[in-house]
Each structure stands twice: as C-alpha cells, then as structure tokens.
Enzyme design. Structure first.
Site, PDB file in Angstrom:
ATOM      1  N   SER A 126       0.863  -1.178   0.000  1.00 63.94           N
ATOM      2  CA  SER A 126       0.000   0.000   0.000  1.00 63.94           C
ATOM      3  C   SER A 126       0.895   1.221   0.000  1.00 63.94           C
ATOM      4  O   SER A 126       2.049   1.163   0.455  1.00 63.94           O
ATOM      5  CB  SER A 126      -0.873   0.001   1.258  1.00 63.94           C
ATOM      6  OG  SER A 126      -1.480   1.266   1.458  1.00 63.94           O
ATOM      7  N   TYR A 139      -2.651  -0.623  10.381  1.00 61.82           N
ATOM      8  CA  TYR A 139      -2.547  -1.126   9.011  1.00 61.82           C
ATOM      9  C   TYR A 139      -1.273  -0.603   8.354  1.00 61.82           C
ATOM     10  O   TYR A 139      -0.522  -1.360   7.726  1.00 61.82           O
ATOM     11  CB  TYR A 139      -3.775  -0.679   8.217  1.00 61.82           C
ATOM     12  CG  TYR A 139      -3.743  -1.001   6.740  1.00 61.82           C
ATOM     13  CD1 TYR A 139      -4.022  -2.283   6.276  1.00 61.82           C
ATOM     14  CD2 TYR A 139      -3.462  -0.011   5.801  1.00 61.82           C
ATOM     15  CE1 TYR A 139      -4.011  -2.576   4.924  1.00 61.82           C
ATOM     16  CE2 TYR A 139      -3.447  -0.297   4.444  1.00 61.82           C
ATOM     17  CZ  TYR A 139      -3.719  -1.581   4.006  1.00 61.82           C
ATOM     18  OH  TYR A 139      -3.708  -1.864   2.664  1.00 61.82           O
TER      19      TYR A 139
END
Length: 242
Positions: A126, A139
C-alpha cells in the site's frame, strides 16, 4: 515473467483485488490458478482450483501448499484493515498476523516450488507502507513492515532466481475503502496493472492512478538507491536464511 501458461497462487482470492487477480490471470492464459480463500469458492473455469487457506495458520498454509505441484507466481494478497488509533495492542497484532506474518509464512512454504520454477513473488502492499494515514495506523505499520520484508526477500532470493515485487496500491474500490468518498481505482484495473508490472519486470509496481503519481520519483529517489546499496550485503549463506 509472463502469466500465460504459468501456475499462479493468489491468497485472499474470494473478493475484491484477490478475485480480480484470479480472473485476470485466467484471462491472460494461466495454466492453473490456485485461489486461496477461507470461505468456499466455486468457479466455472476448470483452470481455477480453490485452496482452503487462512494465512494466519501455519498448518493450513502447509496443507494448502502440499496440494500444489508446480508454482510460478505467488501473489500475497490477503490482508485486513481496521480503523484504530494505536490504543489497542490486539488490533496492531491482528494486522501484523495477517499482513506481515501471513505473507512471510506463505512465502516460506512456497519457496521450494518457486526456486524450482525460478518464479516470482508479488506482495500487495500500500502507499501507506511509505507514509501512514492516521485513521489506520496499525494497518500502515503492518504494510511498512511487509515492505521491509519484501526488500529483504528480494535481496536474499536474488541469487536463487526468484524475483520479489512490491505492489504499492492507492485507493481501490473494495470493502476496505467503503465509506471513503475519494477517487478509487477498480479492482479489475488494478489486477491488470499488477500483472502488467510483473510482465514488464518492475521491482516496484504502481498499478493505479494514485500510486502512479509517485512512481517515477520513487524509482529514481534516494530511498531506492539506498535499498540497492544495502542489497550488496547479502551473506553467503543466504539460501539457508529464508
């Protein structure tokens, strides 16, 4: 590395990007696509084979990989994202279990097959691996750790003919981003971009408009140069370290 006539394993394949990756691999002529899921999955294409696979279970990982005869491409896609503020240690540990130790353990189990085929590993990361979004810091931490793992594996496996690719995802229209009113790429376009990057030999793949906006700066930047400089320090016994 091309997908046509290859064998591909995708974790987290029951929905979103994982499901799109399965379909894209089949579209590109993959010989066999193993879809790792925790839930039952039916597919009309006989080239698609479902594997029961919870990436937090080492036993289940090994049982699933034992069903695979040959493997050319491993896509570590399974992941979780929970809103948090770093006040709950359990949430941080959940993210690390799925987003870091999950792909590491799946990779370790698949390495004998990938060494044999001189295959490729793709880790879905990501943009938050590079800079955290404060509403999902756990995350971001897990993806930053997974990125470092990706770089380490890349250096350790380079001499064994296995390539390791990091996929930097921007916002994608999946369950994870539901409620965010921002521009999002479709899972289908992202899956195509991921395999395009693999077939183009890109170490770091930026498969959507948001990630592509930083691609050139990343590839020519000091951080990438620093990674290459450090990769020269691979120990002679690297084959036994993974």
């Amino acid at each position: 590395m091309t997908v046509a006539d290859r064998t591909v394993l995708v974790t987290g394949a029951n929905r979103g990007i994982g499901q799109a990756l399965v379909e894209e691999a089949l579209k590109r002529g993959a010989k066999r696509v193993y879809a790792g899921t925790r839930q039952p999955l039916a597919h009309l294409d006989k080239r698609a084979t479902r594997l029961t696979l919870d990436v937090t279970s080492v036993t289940q990982i090994q049982r699933a990989v034992d069903e695979v005869d040959t493997l050319d491409v491993l896509v570590n896609n399974a992941g979780i994202a929970i809103y948090d503020d770093l006040s709950d240690l359990d949430i941080i540990e959940q993210h690390l279990a799925v987003n870091l130790f999950g792909p590491l353990n799946v990779t370790r189990a698949c390495l004998p097959l990938l060494r044999r085929s001189k295959g490729a590993i793709l880790n879905n990361l990501s943009l938050m691996a590079l800079a955290p979004l404060p509403i999902t810091p756990a995350y971001a931490i897990s993806k930053a750790a997974a990125f470092n793992m990706t770089q380490s594996l890349r250096a350790l496996l380079a001499g064994q003919g296995v390539t390791v690719h990091g996929v930097f995802l921007g916002p994608v229209d999946t369950d994870m981003t539901r409620g965010f009113e921002i521009p999002k790429a479709s899972p289908e376009s992202v899956a195509a971009g991921i395999f395009d990057g693999l077939e183009n030999g890109e170490e770091d793949i930026f498969p959507d408009p948001a990630s592509q906006s930083i691609a050139e700066g990343w590839r020519t930047g000091v951080a990438k140069a620093f990674e290459r400089q450090y990769a020269a320090f691979v120990p002679e016994r690297a084959a036994n370290l993974v």
